[in-house]
Design an enzyme around this catalytic site. Structure first.
Site, PDB file in Angstrom:
ATOM      1  N   TYR A   1      36.113  28.489  28.833  1.00 26.56           N
ATOM      2  CA  TYR A   1      37.123  29.543  28.811  1.00 26.56           C
ATOM      3  C   TYR A   1      36.441  30.897  28.658  1.00 26.56           C
ATOM      4  CZ  TYR A   1      41.883  27.911  29.137  1.00 26.56           C
ATOM      5  OH  TYR A   1      43.078  27.461  29.620  1.00 26.56           O
TER       6      TYR A   1
ATOM      7  N   GLU B   1      38.389  34.277  29.045  1.00 28.73           N
ATOM      8  CA  GLU B   1      39.314  35.387  29.276  1.00 28.73           C
ATOM      9  C   GLU B   1      38.640  36.713  28.956  1.00 28.73           C
ATOM     10  OE1 GLU B   1      40.746  32.551  27.900  1.00 28.73           O
ATOM     11  OE2 GLU B   1      42.927  32.619  28.243  1.00 28.73           O
TER      12      GLU B   1
ATOM     13  N   ASP C   1      43.609  44.023  53.752  1.00 28.19           N
ATOM     14  CA  ASP C   1      43.292  42.631  53.424  1.00 28.19           C
ATOM     15  C   ASP C   1      42.337  42.113  54.511  1.00 28.19           C
ATOM     16  OD1 ASP C   1      43.286  39.871  53.241  1.00 28.19           O
ATOM     17  OD2 ASP C   1      45.437  39.685  52.902  1.00 28.19           O
TER      18      ASP C   1
ATOM     19  N   THR D   1      39.795  36.846  50.778  1.00 27.49           N
ATOM     20  CA  THR D   1      39.476  35.523  50.275  1.00 27.49           C
ATOM     21  C   THR D   1      37.969  35.378  50.463  1.00 27.49           C
ATOM     22  OG1 THR D   1      39.947  34.611  52.453  1.00 27.49           O
ATOM     23  CG2 THR D   1      41.689  34.410  50.809  1.00 27.49           C
TER      24      THR D   1
ATOM     25  N   LYS E   1      36.724  32.070  54.104  1.00 27.06           N
ATOM     26  CA  LYS E   1      36.928  32.036  55.560  1.00 27.06           C
ATOM     27  C   LYS E   1      35.600  32.398  56.227  1.00 27.06           C
ATOM     28  CE  LYS E   1      41.916  32.841  55.298  1.00 27.06           C
ATOM     29  NZ  LYS E   1      42.280  33.445  54.016  1.00 27.06           N
TER      30      LYS E   1
ATOM     31  N   ARG F   1      36.813  28.458  47.804  1.00 29.37           N
ATOM     32  CA  ARG F   1      38.218  28.841  48.029  1.00 29.37           C
ATOM     33  C   ARG F   1      38.676  29.736  46.881  1.00 29.37           C
ATOM     34  NH1 ARG F   1      41.881  27.314  51.426  1.00 29.37           N
ATOM     35  NH2 ARG F   1      40.241  26.075  52.391  1.00 29.37           N
TER      36      ARG F   1
END
Ligand code: DSN
Length: 425
Positions: free
Chosen positions: A58, A60, A204, A230, A233, A239
């Site tokens: 974790y 954060e 984008d 992203t 691609k 991903r």
């Protein structure tokens, strides 16, 4: 717990059903020719990082400003990802924590907009993206969305029409980017339109990130307030997503991603982003992107010669759309027939399509995956002929069988996943 970290042997012993499905998917990826424009084969190094034990942590917050102890090593990978993204794209600020492109876009919107604000994006039916205002997506539910599209004759963006639309709807944010548009985007012109109506500019680049990274498509960074992408691609990473922005928006972007939209970042995925970005800095990656474009052009030109109508007449990028209307076959039928022959594409609406999206008059083809496997232009010529044979007789199983055999032989000449192959259980 006695196995080496993350081995297939451990998976096989613990969960044979999942193991078997993964093995079957590996075989599918090995033996089929994939032309889905948004997919790629991540490298073994990326897969190793994405499958690593940083999933256990974790973290954060942001590097050196976390809410948990023990973050020294995840800080290292996040800082590496940030440095490399800045080096590649030349952005003033980047947040590498978005779990996906959709969340990256949500973060860009909500860092400066509030619910009910107006956005103007490219119509999904003309090649835009779901998250650019579609009414079935959060972007169309939260914001009042308007759309621009392509000209009916040229099938390219009519920038004068975008300007007029922006003056009519006065968006707070102009959204640029597409999932099925094959031409170079004119970012200075979009910036001019956004500025003329006092709108923020969000670009984008999910589809073209690899081309932008290597200078093969102009960069929006100097022109846009926000650039999202992203990473899986053309960029060929894990991903996930990423938001880049001007320094003035840095605080707002970081705050909206955490704690605004996400909790703990996926540190194993961020490690894999760092690896992919390192790969993207190599000369081999630029050569790969050049091959992607050359392959797309050869494929489009070959199909055009056989009477297939390429939307907008060709491509400047990694993808193109084929309008199948004159061939008397729908996108849905073409997808099914090609699938049966071992060639994977997706049906796609063409601009001004009269058929519903689930049927569609066209198909979308992209070359990131086949170029990663090593196929070149002469192989694209062979692929054109394979596709044509199937689409000439979409119902004939004999043709599917024969082409499937040839596809398998072609794939065998360009093997992938060496590490998987040797990971015996
Ligand atoms: N679904 C992706 C594509 O295929 O283009 C975009 O998110």
């Amino acid at each position: 717990m006695g196995h080496a970290v993350g081995t297939l042997k451990a998976l096989h012993e613990t969960d044979p059903e999942v193991f078997t499905a993964i093995r079957a998917e590996e075989k599918r990826q090995r033996e089929k020719l994939v032309f889905i424009a948004s997919e790629n084969y991540a490298s073994s190094a990326v897969l190793a990082a994405q499958g690593c034990l940083m999933t256990n942590k974790y973290a954060e917050g942001y590097p050196r400003r976390r809410y948990y102890g023990g973050c020294q090593h995840v800080d290292t990978v996040e800082e590496l990802a940030i440095e490399r993204a800045k080096q590649i794209f030349g952005c003033e600020h980047v947040n590498v924590q978005p779990h996906s492109g959709s969340q990256a876009n949500m973060a860009a919107y909500l860092s400066v907009l509030k619910a009910g604000d107006t956005i103007l994006g490219m119509d999904l039916a003309h090649g835009g993206h779901l998250t650019h205002g579609s009414r079935v997506n959060f972007s169309g539910i939260l914001f009042q969305a308007f759309f621009y599209g392509v000209d009916r004759t040229t099938e390219t963006i009519d920038y004068d029409a975008v300007q007029r639309k922006a003056e009519e709807c006065r968006p707070r944010m102009l959204v640029v980017g597409a999932s099925a548009y094959s031409r170079v985007l004119d970012f200075p012109r979009f910036q001019h339109i956004a500025q003329s109506v006092g709108a923020y500019l969000l670009v984008d680049i999910a589809h073209i990130a690899g081309l932008v990274a290597t200078g093969l498509h102009p960069s929006p960074i100097p022109y846009a307030d926000f650039v999202t992408t992203t990473t899986h691609k053309t960029l060929r990473g894990p991903r996930a997503g990423m938001v880049m922005c001007k320094a003035e928006h840095a605080k707002a972007v970081d705050k909206i991603i955490f704690p605004g939209l996400q909790g703990g970042p996926l540190m194993h995925v961020i490690a894999a982003k760092a690896v992919a970005l390192k790969e993207a800095l190599s000369p081999a990656f630029r050569m790969y992107q050049e091959q992607v474009i050359a392959n797309a052009r050869t494929l489009a030109a070959g199909l055009d010669e056989l009477g297939y109508r390429i939307v907008s007449g060709g491509t400047d990028t990694h993808l193109f759309l084929v309008n199948l209307t004159s061939k008397g076959i729908t996108g849905k039928e073409a997808q099914a027939a090609l699938d049966a022959a071992g060639i994977i594409i997706n049906k796609n609406a063409i601009p001004y399509d009269e058929k519903p999206p689930a049927v569609a008059s066209g198909i979308r083809m992209g070359t990131p995956i086949v170029s990663t496997r090593g196929l070149g232009q002469s192989d694209m010529t062979q692929v054109v002929s394979l596709i044509d044979r199937v689409l000439q007789r979409p119902q004939e199983e004999r043709v599917h069988r024969q082409v499937r055999k040839e596809v398998k032989a072609l794939c065998a000449r360009f093997p992938i996943f060496h590490t998987y192959q040797h990971a015996q259980v």
